[in-house]
Each structure stands twice: as C-alpha cells, then as structure tokens.
Motif scaffolding. Structure first.
Motif, PDB file in Angstrom:
ATOM      1  N   PRO A 245       0.812  -1.226   0.000  1.00  0.00           N
ATOM      2  CA  PRO A 245       0.000   0.000   0.000  1.00  0.00           C
ATOM      3  C   PRO A 245       0.843   1.274   0.000  1.00  0.00           C
ATOM      4  CG  PRO A 245       0.037  -0.976   2.189  1.00  0.00           C
ATOM      5  CD  PRO A 245       0.745  -1.938   1.283  1.00  0.00           C
ATOM      6  N   ASP A 246       2.176   1.110   0.101  1.00  0.00           N
ATOM      7  CA  ASP A 246       3.046   2.283   0.186  1.00  0.00           C
ATOM      8  C   ASP A 246       3.403   2.855  -1.181  1.00  0.00           C
ATOM      9  OD1 ASP A 246       3.066   1.856   2.910  1.00  0.00           O
ATOM     10  OD2 ASP A 246       4.941   0.697   2.866  1.00  0.00           O
ATOM     11  N   SER A 247       3.014   2.183  -2.271  1.00  0.00           N
ATOM     12  CA  SER A 247       3.436   2.642  -3.591  1.00  0.00           C
ATOM     13  C   SER A 247       2.399   2.254  -4.634  1.00  0.00           C
ATOM     14  CB  SER A 247       4.795   2.031  -3.948  1.00  0.00           C
ATOM     15  OG  SER A 247       5.144   2.319  -5.280  1.00  0.00           O
ATOM     16  N   ASP A 248       2.331   3.067  -5.688  1.00  0.00           N
ATOM     17  CA  ASP A 248       1.456   2.742  -6.823  1.00  0.00           C
ATOM     18  C   ASP A 248       2.131   1.789  -7.803  1.00  0.00           C
ATOM     19  OD1 ASP A 248      -0.563   4.375  -5.868  1.00  0.00           O
ATOM     20  OD2 ASP A 248       0.189   6.167  -6.930  1.00  0.00           O
ATOM     21  N   ASP A 249       3.407   1.522  -7.565  1.00  0.00           N
ATOM     22  CA  ASP A 249       4.167   0.629  -8.441  1.00  0.00           C
ATOM     23  C   ASP A 249       3.646  -0.805  -8.258  1.00  0.00           C
ATOM     24  OD1 ASP A 249       6.032  -0.986  -9.729  1.00  0.00           O
ATOM     25  OD2 ASP A 249       7.714   0.332  -9.232  1.00  0.00           O
ATOM     26  N   MET A 250       3.051  -1.367  -9.328  1.00  0.00           N
ATOM     27  CA  MET A 250       2.419  -2.679  -9.240  1.00  0.00           C
ATOM     28  C   MET A 250       3.416  -3.829  -9.160  1.00  0.00           C
ATOM     29  SD  MET A 250      -0.800  -2.275 -11.868  1.00  0.00           S
ATOM     30  CE  MET A 250      -1.359  -3.924 -11.473  1.00  0.00           C
ATOM     31  N   SER A 251       4.702  -3.525  -9.221  1.00  0.00           N
ATOM     32  CA  SER A 251       5.701  -4.582  -9.137  1.00  0.00           C
ATOM     33  C   SER A 251       6.225  -4.776  -7.718  1.00  0.00           C
ATOM     34  CB  SER A 251       6.884  -4.275 -10.074  1.00  0.00           C
ATOM     35  OG  SER A 251       7.638  -3.167  -9.602  1.00  0.00           O
ATOM     36  N   ILE A 252       5.805  -3.931  -6.776  1.00  0.00           N
ATOM     37  CA  ILE A 252       6.336  -4.005  -5.411  1.00  0.00           C
ATOM     38  C   ILE A 252       5.372  -4.797  -4.530  1.00  0.00           C
ATOM     39  CG2 ILE A 252       7.174  -2.726  -3.424  1.00  0.00           C
ATOM     40  CD1 ILE A 252       7.800  -0.395  -5.256  1.00  0.00           C
ATOM     41  N   ILE A 253       5.886  -5.893  -3.974  1.00  0.00           N
ATOM     42  CA  ILE A 253       5.097  -6.785  -3.120  1.00  0.00           C
ATOM     43  C   ILE A 253       5.263  -6.379  -1.662  1.00  0.00           C
ATOM     44  CG2 ILE A 253       4.733  -9.193  -2.437  1.00  0.00           C
ATOM     45  CD1 ILE A 253       4.043  -8.658  -5.313  1.00  0.00           C
ATOM     46  N   SER A 254       4.156  -6.448  -0.935  1.00  0.00           N
ATOM     47  CA  SER A 254       4.173  -6.106   0.487  1.00  0.00           C
ATOM     48  C   SER A 254       4.864  -7.199   1.303  1.00  0.00           C
ATOM     49  CB  SER A 254       2.745  -5.913   0.981  1.00  0.00           C
ATOM     50  OG  SER A 254       2.727  -5.599   2.356  1.00  0.00           O
ATOM     51  N   LEU A 255       5.514  -6.809   2.378  1.00  0.00           N
ATOM     52  CA  LEU A 255       6.111  -7.782   3.285  1.00  0.00           C
ATOM     53  C   LEU A 255       5.029  -8.585   3.994  1.00  0.00           C
ATOM     54  CD1 LEU A 255       8.936  -5.637   4.959  1.00  0.00           C
ATOM     55  CD2 LEU A 255       9.120  -7.168   2.974  1.00  0.00           C
ATOM     56  N   SER A 256       5.362  -9.797   4.381  1.00  0.00           N
ATOM     57  CA  SER A 256       4.435 -10.608   5.171  1.00  0.00           C
ATOM     58  C   SER A 256       4.180  -9.915   6.509  1.00  0.00           C
ATOM     59  CB  SER A 256       5.021 -12.004   5.413  1.00  0.00           C
ATOM     60  OG  SER A 256       5.268 -12.666   4.191  1.00  0.00           O
ATOM     61  N   ASN A 257       2.920  -9.968   6.974  1.00  0.00           N
ATOM     62  CA  ASN A 257       2.509  -9.341   8.246  1.00  0.00           C
ATOM     63  C   ASN A 257       2.792  -7.840   8.252  1.00  0.00           C
ATOM     64  OD1 ASN A 257       1.748 -11.896   9.413  1.00  0.00           O
ATOM     65  ND2 ASN A 257       3.944 -12.290   9.736  1.00  0.00           N
ATOM     66  N   TYR A 258       2.560  -7.232   7.111  1.00  0.00           N
ATOM     67  CA  TYR A 258       2.784  -5.796   6.954  1.00  0.00           C
ATOM     68  C   TYR A 258       2.069  -5.008   8.059  1.00  0.00           C
ATOM     69  CZ  TYR A 258       2.274  -1.097   4.967  1.00  0.00           C
ATOM     70  OH  TYR A 258       2.273   0.259   4.777  1.00  0.00           O
ATOM     71  N   GLY A 259       2.799  -4.068   8.651  1.00  0.00           N
ATOM     72  CA  GLY A 259       2.221  -3.193   9.673  1.00  0.00           C
ATOM     73  C   GLY A 259       2.206  -3.780  11.069  1.00  0.00           C
ATOM     74  N   GLN A 260       2.630  -5.034  11.225  1.00  0.00           N
ATOM     75  CA  GLN A 260       2.630  -5.665  12.549  1.00  0.00           C
ATOM     76  C   GLN A 260       3.924  -5.344  13.300  1.00  0.00           C
ATOM     77  OE1 GLN A 260      -0.081  -7.407  13.788  1.00  0.00           O
ATOM     78  NE2 GLN A 260      -1.007  -6.607  11.892  1.00  0.00           N
ATOM     79  N   PRO A 261       3.885  -5.429  14.643  1.00  0.00           N
ATOM     80  CA  PRO A 261       5.098  -5.171  15.432  1.00  0.00           C
ATOM     81  C   PRO A 261       6.235  -6.109  15.032  1.00  0.00           C
ATOM     82  CG  PRO A 261       3.169  -5.214  16.848  1.00  0.00           C
ATOM     83  CD  PRO A 261       2.715  -5.678  15.502  1.00  0.00           C
ATOM     84  N   GLY A 262       7.434  -5.565  14.969  1.00  0.00           N
ATOM     85  CA  GLY A 262       8.608  -6.367  14.642  1.00  0.00           C
ATOM     86  C   GLY A 262       8.858  -6.528  13.165  1.00  0.00           C
ATOM     87  N   VAL A 263       7.963  -6.002  12.328  1.00  0.00           N
ATOM     88  CA  VAL A 263       8.116  -6.108  10.875  1.00  0.00           C
ATOM     89  C   VAL A 263       8.691  -4.802  10.332  1.00  0.00           C
ATOM     90  CG1 VAL A 263       6.923  -6.462   8.673  1.00  0.00           C
ATOM     91  CG2 VAL A 263       6.224  -7.752  10.694  1.00  0.00           C
ATOM     92  N   ALA A 264       9.638  -4.914   9.445  1.00  0.00           N
ATOM     93  CA  ALA A 264      10.253  -3.728   8.854  1.00  0.00           C
ATOM     94  C   ALA A 264       9.193  -2.884   8.151  1.00  0.00           C
ATOM     95  CB  ALA A 264      11.349  -4.146   7.879  1.00  0.00           C
TER      96      ALA A 264
END
Length: 325
Positions: A245-264
């Motif tokens: 959700p941080d970019s409009d670039d359709m090639s960028i995949i979100s990290l697993s557990n995005y937005g959770q504590p301990g996740v980059a």
C-alpha cells in the motif's frame, strides 16, 4: 378353361406392376455420362497444442480444393422422396455438446469439423440428408472442403486421430460423388515439468542505512527456475502477491505481516526477469522452449518505498503461476 386363362392374366398383371414400382425407385437420380466423382486423400500436418490454450481455440483449419467447376452438373434427380444427398462423417466419436458440427476424435479434448466449401453443409454422424430434385451441380459446396480441429476440453491428450472419412452420397449414384479420406493427424499437447516448485531465497541481514531513499535497492539475490519442456512450448508466468500500500508501483510486493510489530517498514520486494520488474497479476511471456532443460533466472530484491526504513523482519511470499499458451 376360361377361368384358368383369367387367373394367368391376372398374375401377370401383378408381376408387371411390381417391376414398374421397383424401377421407379432405382432411378431417383441418374448420373450424367461425363460424371467423375471426387476421391481425395488428405493429411493434416502435425498439430502442437499449448496445454493451457483456451477451450474453444481453433487448433488447425485449412481448406482443400477438389478441382471441380462449380457450374458443372453431374446428376439429375426426380421429385421422388428417395432422391437425397447425404453428408456423412465416419471414424469419429459423438457430437460434442455445446458445439455445432464438432465431433470427438480419438485424441482426448480434440474435436473435428468437416464442412463443404461454402459451409452450407457439414459432414456429420449420422449423416445429414439434403433432399433435392433437379440438376446437381458441384457449385460452391463441391469446389472445396474445410477441416477444422478445435480444443473441446480443458485437458487435451496426445496421439493420432485415426483415419476419418467424409462421404457425400446421392441416391442411385455409384460411386459416391465425394469421398475424402483424411489420414490421422498427430496431436501433441505441449507442457513443461518443474524441477522444484518451492524456493527459499535468503536475503541476509541488510543495515537500514544501506537504503538511501525511496526507490533504492541495496541488495538482491537470484534463483533459477529449472524446467524440462517440450519443444515449442510457450512458457508464461503470472506473479501473484499483495501489492504494497506504500506505492502505486504494481511490481512491489508487500512484506508478510505488513504493519505488525517487529516487521520492517518502508520497504517492499520486487521480482525481476531479464532485469525488468514483474507486475502483480500480469501475464508475461518468457520464451518459447527449444525443448529439453530450460534455465530461467529470476532476481529478488528489496526496494525502499518510504523516506525512512524502519528495521525489522522483512519476509515475503511470492507465487508464480506458470502457463503454456
């Protein structure tokens, strides 16, 4: 004596009557003196099917000439109800549900259609009858015929269709006006086998300071998607994953557990082929295989999506759908 004579005359009258009726049926159609039937042998070139080709796809179609003059007549038929032309297809299976004039062949998932040159009549099983009184001409229907192979099921097999004959017969005419013998077509469904269906690509530890701004890509890793393919198989991939959700670039995949504590935070993942990022849900044609082992190298890299990168775990799951179209 007179009674016996009367009976003999009566029996003779009945015999003559029967002979007249039989002769009338036999002459429903009469061939002209210069009548010359069509007797052709045709072959269908080898056909390769991409495994994931859409159902209903035309696999092969070609029109063949009979060499006949459309204006030339070859027979005359009376108005007798038995004067019919019949278009019959031999060596095929059942009619395919949901399709018109398509019949199963001995190769699973492959159907065949044989039509006259103007597609007015189709050779069918059982035969299609066409009543007609008057002069039969070769016209458009007799000048050529068209063979079409169609994919009729999601899964297709490989093999030979076997010999198929298309015959147009006409009441009282011998030999038949049209006989087309189709030699069996060799069908091959193309695909690939994958050496490994699950990959774990270690990226190692990367200092947050190595990310110098949005769009920076400090480190990447590669892996090889090894495959064993049939010659001419079209290898396609589609990347599945959740776009960040941080970019409009359709090639960028979100990290697993995005937005959770301990996740980059402020970083995503890209998959590249040939140095180019692959967009999510976009079908990409990689290559047409020459046959045998194929080496398909991919690159995975982190990419900064925000002005600042927050340290943490940076795992991601990507799925590649492989199709052959």
């Amino acid at each position: 004596m007179k009674m016996k004579s009367y009976k003999a005359n009566f029996l003779c009258a009945i015999i003559v009557f029967i002979i007249c009726i039989f002769t009338s049926n036999a002459n429903a159609c009469v061939a002209y003196d210069d009548y010359s039937p069509v007797d052709l042998s045709g072959s269908i070139p080898d056909v390769s099917i991409q495994r994931d080709a859409a159902v209903g796809s035309i696999l092969f179609t070609q029109t063949y000439s009979t060499g006949k003059d459309m204006n030339q007549g070859f027979a005359s038929c009376s108005t007798d109800p038995s004067a019919v032309g019949t278009y019959t297809l031999y060596g095929v299976g059942a009619a395919v549900s949901g399709y018109k004039n398509v019949y199963e062949t001995s190769v699973p998932g492959v159907g065949i259609t044989v039509a006259t040159g103007d597609s007015r009549y189709f050779f069918s099983s059982p035969g299609q009858e066409v009543p007609f009184a008057g002069t039969w001409q070769w016209s458009y229907w007799g000048r050529s015929y068209t063979i079409t192979l169609t994919k009729i099921n999601p899964a297709t097999g490989s093999g030979n269709t076997g010999q198929i004959r298309a015959v147009m017969s006409l009441s009282g005419i011998n030999p038949d006006p049209v006989t087309i013998s189709l030699l069996g077509a060799n069908i091959k469904t193309l695909a690939c086998s994958i050496n490994n269906t699950t990959f774990s690509v270690p990226m190692g530890d990367i200092p947050a300071a190595d990310f110098t701004g949005a769009g920076s890509t400090p480190k990447s890793s590669t892996f090889d998607l090894g495959m064993d393919c049939d010659a001419d198989a079209n290898i396609n991939i589609t990347l599945r994953g959740t776009q960040t959700p941080d970019s409009d670039d359709m090639s960028i995949i979100s990290l697993s557990n995005y937005g959770q504590p301990g996740v980059a935070d402020g970083v995503g993942v890209q998959l590249l082929y040939g140095g180019k990022p692959i967009n999510v849900n976009e079908l990409i044609n990689l290559e047409k295989s020459s046959g045998g082992q194929e080496s398909l190298p991919f690159t995975v890299r982190y990419i900064q999506t925000k002005g600042m990168v927050k340290p943490g775990s940076a795992n991601a799951t990507l799925t590649l759908d492989i199709t052959y179209q």
